[in-house]
Design an enzyme around this catalytic site. Structure first.
Site, PDB file in Angstrom:
ATOM      1  N   CYS B 425       0.790  -1.221   0.000  1.00 39.12           N
ATOM      2  CA  CYS B 425       0.000   0.000   0.000  1.00 39.12           C
ATOM      3  C   CYS B 425       0.823   1.272   0.000  1.00 39.12           C
ATOM      4  CB  CYS B 425      -0.965  -0.003   1.176  1.00 39.12           C
ATOM      5  SG  CYS B 425      -0.132  -0.224   2.761  1.00 39.12           S
ATOM      6  N   HIS B 469      -2.721   0.481   6.951  1.00 36.91           N
ATOM      7  CA  HIS B 469      -2.896   0.730   5.528  1.00 36.91           C
ATOM      8  C   HIS B 469      -2.509   2.167   5.221  1.00 36.91           C
ATOM      9  CE1 HIS B 469      -4.359  -0.155   1.589  1.00 36.91           C
ATOM     10  NE2 HIS B 469      -5.357   0.716   1.625  1.00 36.91           N
ATOM     11  N   ASP B 485      -7.941   5.083  -3.206  1.00 38.90           N
ATOM     12  CA  ASP B 485      -7.062   4.026  -2.685  1.00 38.90           C
ATOM     13  C   ASP B 485      -6.477   3.240  -3.850  1.00 38.90           C
ATOM     14  OD1 ASP B 485      -5.696   2.118  -1.368  1.00 38.90           O
ATOM     15  OD2 ASP B 485      -7.381   1.380  -0.161  1.00 38.90           O
TER      16      ASP B 485
END
Lengths: 314, 674
Positions: B425, B469, B485
């Site tokens: 991420c 995250h 995202d």
């Protein structure tokens, strides 16, 4: 109390102490046993003066006396007697054994086989013997003074608890003090003076005194104390077998006799404490190897001697 | 065994010693997970020595030896690298003393020192860990410790079980008192800052992000926080627990730009007033109400569904739509939050904020900048540009992996975006924001947690450290800050489900965490139950703070005042005492005794005050002689009193004069009392 009787008691003790040197406590206990009409067990090593004590007692009391040395081949008939055929009358007649005496000294009781032991113990309990279906009363008073070697000695048959219970008191004389021992060694005192012991009590006085024992007063407070002690023998974690009711009766009776011996007509906790170890020591069994006497002392120390009520064990 | 020079009845028996040793081990065992482990062998060494002394194999160590081994222990502590002024050092010193004390425990007094220290150490354990299991262990330790307390007072050895039963009984008797304290003792904020425990100080999200340096993401299955929703639970892919905003990029590392030195935020510095909040947020959509218990992290950051509009608890609304705690979180913290996830945020962007959101290092990453220019040139709108960047992640050969290659320090974005195309991420979020800024679109990296595990049993959501995250926010005209995202493009299962599912083929989920129980599937059912119980523990026991206390007391007793609380506490306290008196039978004792015995006992107490104590088995007569000898001044009174008592008790002939004797005793007692 009758001063005459009391005087007789104290002079008896004086006489006894002349022979058994430095053992006033044990001598008093032996005498207590006689006053309470109970049998006495003297447990000690050989040569500590057990037999001397028995001799001195019968002399002071002026009673008839028999002594049997117990051995492993002793038979009940050797004690009680047997029916013998009389050729002249063509009939059996009973020949009384040595047990027909007022003071019977069973020397080294635990050397005899259980069979002979129980013959004696039966006679002690019943006060009479039965031979061939005939009952013969033993004389009154009738005392057995048994001596016993410690059971660790070889060639002995230990008495079971049930039979030990028949003895009111168990005492042990122990070694004399060095100073006393010196007197014994010079040969002037102790057993040597046994011949000089005078009779102080008559048979009648003795029976009279024995009847006074149950009259000695026992207060409720004292019974509370006695019951606390008994309860402790049954509840103490070191105790396996506590005191039976017969043992409890023996405790009260002995305390009364001891109080009488002190010239009092009521019982104090001191009296109970004085006889406690001798009454209880041979009747209770510890969980461990602890000796009964030691256990009895422990119990005595863990119970409050004053106060009312039968308190639970803390 | 006889120890010279000490009264026999004050010595600890052999079995008492074993009890003490067992209790010491039980107390020390959990603490060695936090403190030097060699403290336990020291205890065993000391105890074995002491036991060998009791058995007669060894001599009691002299003072010289004691000083030597004491210094050795201190030296080892100094060498162990624990900070001198710290909780760890204090606790370690206490433990060292505790362990060495076993060597010289001879009398009951020494045993008492060990046991009291043991109780303190059980308390110290809670500074390190407050979980339910540790609390249960604490109860166990207390039972054993109390058992040892009983054992050292005994002059004979008893079996183990009766002692344990007695100690459990004693603790059980204390339970009402404990509950009383729990519910009513005032809850204060700590008066001083608890010195941090080392090594475990900071867990959770870091306040900077350097994706290029990480070859393998280390993961932990520690709990980060748990959430209980009031109403409907939002979908799994909506659960973005927003924490930090990383605006500043130096070509390699993302940091919080508004805090130049990267250290904690000063209170008020970043705090938004209600007016400012109202200005920057346009409330839209339905609210989500929830209750969060944050685990100890050593940091002030809090994580929530953004934007939060209402906070109940000790936290404030900060800049960038985050919420921040007033203090570092060193014990579980409970907050009640209300969020409006559909709201528009920061529709107006200040120049300062715009500059921050467009900042890029002067040089480097030329390939990526070129790529951005090219894509931007071929896009009709900003929205289209964003879509094309996202499409690139989706359609090109990008892989989501927890074992990415390390990247260079000069052109880390190029190395990832153009060359390796492998990352997690942080890589995707970082490069996405870079691409936005390169094209002149304000954007920033946001970190926090995503998703969480739903516990059906306890009806709560558990968010773990492995749910950490990073994602992004892009500022769009008229829409304000919008969440994007990029990771979702590459690994949708990470967002839709969880990390474990996303990593199934790579097998890297929690792979460095060998002991992790989370990997054992068949334990799931039990784990869910345990987790649920632990949640309840945190929520209702650890979470019983000042507010909870006020609410609870109000609910139970209505409007409160100091007097009312005083009456209630006093009443409950009296009730507990009464319960004890009844239970322990303190009230029954001597009632049954006749008056003369009570008088005699008062006499004995009086004598004891004057220094003459009656042994339990001493008869009145023996005690009289003893007391008269010890206190010749009072001999006359002692004599008469005892004689009277003795007559009342044992001489039945005075029965008629009983009362007059008792009166005599009373007056004599008065005389003695003077």
């Amino acid at each position: 109390m009758n001063t005459q009787l009391h005087h007789e008691i104290s002079s008896s003790l004086t006489e006894l102490n002349k022979v058994i040197l430095g053992k006033e406590q044990q001598v008093q206990l032996a005498f207590t046993s006689i006053l309470a009409n109970g049998h006495l067990l003297v447990e000690d090593l050989p040569g500590m003066g057990k037999t001397t004590l028995a001799h001195a007692l019968y002399k002071v009391l002026g009673l008839d006396y028999n002594r049997v040395q117990f051995t492993s081949d002793l038979l009940p008939a050797d004690l009680i007697g047997a029916s013998v055929f009389n050729a002249q009358t063509s009939s059996f007649s009973f020949h009384r054994g040595p047990i027909f005496s007022s003071i019977f000294l069973a020397d080294e009781l635990n050397r005899a086989t259980p069979k002979a032991q129980s013959a004696l113990l039966e006679a002690m309990e019943e006060g009479q013997v039965s031979v061939d279906g005939e009952t013969h009363d033993l004389p009154k008073p009738f005392f057995v003074i048994a001596t016993q070697n410690p059971q660790s000695q070889s060639g002995t048959f230990p008495l079971p608890e049930s039979q030990l219970d028949r003895f009111l008191l168990r005492i042990s004389l122990g070694y004399p003090d060095p100073a006393i021992e010196r007197e014994i060694l010079t040969g002037k005192k102790g057993r040597a003076s046994l011949d000089q012991v005078k009779q102080v009590l008559s048979k009648e006085s003795l029976l009279q005194i024995q009847q006074l024992v149950p009259e000695i007063k026992v207060s409720d407070t004292l019974l509370d104390y006695v019951q606390r002690l008994i309860a402790q023998t049954r509840q103490d974690e070191l105790c396996h077998l506590g005191l039976s009711p017969r043992g409890a009766i023996a405790l009260v009776k002995s305390s009364q006799a001891w109080a009488l011996l002190q010239g009092r007509d009521y019982v104090l906790p001191e009296d109970v404490q004085a006889v406690f170890v001798s009454v209880v020591g041979h009747r209770i069994v510890g969980k461990t190897e602890t000796q009964g006497d030691q256990l009895a002392r422990h119990i005595l120390h863990s119970v409050d001697s004053v106060g009312g009520g039968v308190a639970a064990v803390a | 065994m006889f120890e010279k020079g000490f009264p026999q009845d004050k010595l600890i028996t052999y079995s008492g010693m074993l009890w003490l040793l067992a209790a010491q081990i039980v107390v020390m065992l959990p603490l060695i997970f936090y403190l030097p482990i060699w403290l336990l062998p020291i205890l065993i060494f000391s105890a074995v020595w002491r036991i060998r002394v009791m058995q007669g194999h060894n001599a009691q160590p002299g003072n010289f030896i004691k000083i030597i081994i004491g210094l050795l222990g201190l030296g080892a502590l100094a060498a162990s690298g624990i900070k001198v002024v710290s909780l760890d050092m204090m606790a370690s010193l206490l433990m060292l003393g505790f362990a060495y004390k076993a060597l010289e425990v001879i009398q009951r007094r020494d045993g008492m020192v060990v046991i009291l220290t043991g109780f303190v150490l059980i308390g110290v354990l809670f500074l390190y860990n407050q979980s339910m299991l540790i609390a249960l262990y604490g109860v166990l330790s207390m039972t054993v410790l109390t058992g040892a307390l009983i054992a050292i007072q005994q002059s004979k050895s008893y079996a183990i079980l009766p002692n344990l039963r007695l100690s459990s009984m004693m603790l059980l008797l204390c339970l009402p008192l404990m509950l009383l304290f729990f519910f009513f003792a005032p809850r204060f904020e700590p008066f001083w800052k608890v010195p941090q425990t080392s090594g475990h100080a900071k867990t959770g999200i870091s306040d900077s992000m350097t994706p290029g340096d990480i070859a393998e993401l280390s993961q932990s299955d520690d709990l980060a926080f748990s959430v209980k929703f009031e109403g409907k639970r939002p979908g799994q892919n909506e659960l973005y627990w927003r924490g930090l905003v990383l605006q500043h990029f130096d070509g390699k590392t993302w940091t919080q730009s508004d805090i130049p030195n990267g250290k904690g935020i000063k209170i008020g510095n970043d705090r938004l007033s209600e007016k400012q909040v109202a200005e920057s947020i346009v409330k839209r959509g339905d609210s989500v109400e929830y209750e969060v218990i944050y685990e100890k992290s050593g940091q002030p950051w809090l994580f929530a569904l953004t934007p939060v509009l209402e906070v109940k608890g000790r936290a404030f609304l900060g800049g960038d739509f985050r919420i921040i705690s007033y203090r570092d979180i060193n014990e579980p913290k409970l907050l009640k939050l209300t969020s409006y996830p559909k709201s528009l945020r920061g529709v107006e962007l200040s120049d300062y904020d715009r500059d921050l959101a467009l900042q890029l290092p002067d040089g480097g990453n030329q390939k990526s900048r070129l790529l951005a220019d090219r894509l931007m040139a071929s896009s009709a709108s900003k929205q289209e540009y964003i879509n094309r960047v996202l499409d690139r992640f989706r359609q090109d050969q990008y892989f989501y992996t927890l074992r990415p290659p390390t990247l260079g320090s000069e052109n880390s974005i190029d190395d990832f975006l153009i060359d390796s195309k492998r990352g997690f991420c942080a890589h995707y979020a970082g490069s996405f924001v870079f691409m936005m800024r390169a094209a002149g679109i304000p954007a920033r990296v946001v970190t926090g947690y995503q998703g969480g595990k739903w516990n059906e049993q306890g009806q709560f959501l558990a968010v773990h450290q492995f749910d950490a995250h990073a994602w992004t926010e892009v500022w769009l005209e008229g829409q304000g800050w919008v969440r994007f995202d990029p990771t979702a493009m590459v690994a949708p299962s990470r967002i839709e489900q969880n990390l474990e599912t996303a990593m199934e083929s790579e097998g890297s989920f929690l792979e460095d965490n060998f002991l992790s129980m989370s990997k054992i599937k068949w334990l799931d059912g039990i784990r869910e139950k345990i987790d649920s119980a632990q949640y309840a523990w945190r929520r209702h026991v650890l979470g019983y703070d000042k507010n909870a206390q006020q609410n609870f007391l109000k609910k139970m007793f209505g409007e409160l005042s100091v007097q009312k609380i005083g009456f209630i506490v006093g009443g409950l306290f009296a009730g507990i005492i009464l319960l004890w008196v009844m239970f322990l039978g303190l009230a029954r004792k001597r009632e049954t005794e006749a008056e003369e015995h009570q008088l005699y006992r008062r006499f004995c107490d009086l004598m004891a005050k004057k220094g003459v104590t009656r042994d339990l088995s001493q008869t009145p007569e023996t005690f009289r002689r003893f007391a008269m000898q010890e206190l010749p001044d009072l001999a006359g009174e002692i004599n008469s009193f005892t004689q009277t008592y003795s007559s009342v008790c044992y001489d039945p002939s005075i029965q008629s004069k009983h009362q007059s004797y008792i009166d005599d005793m009373k007056s004599l007692l008065k005389k003695l009392n003077r």
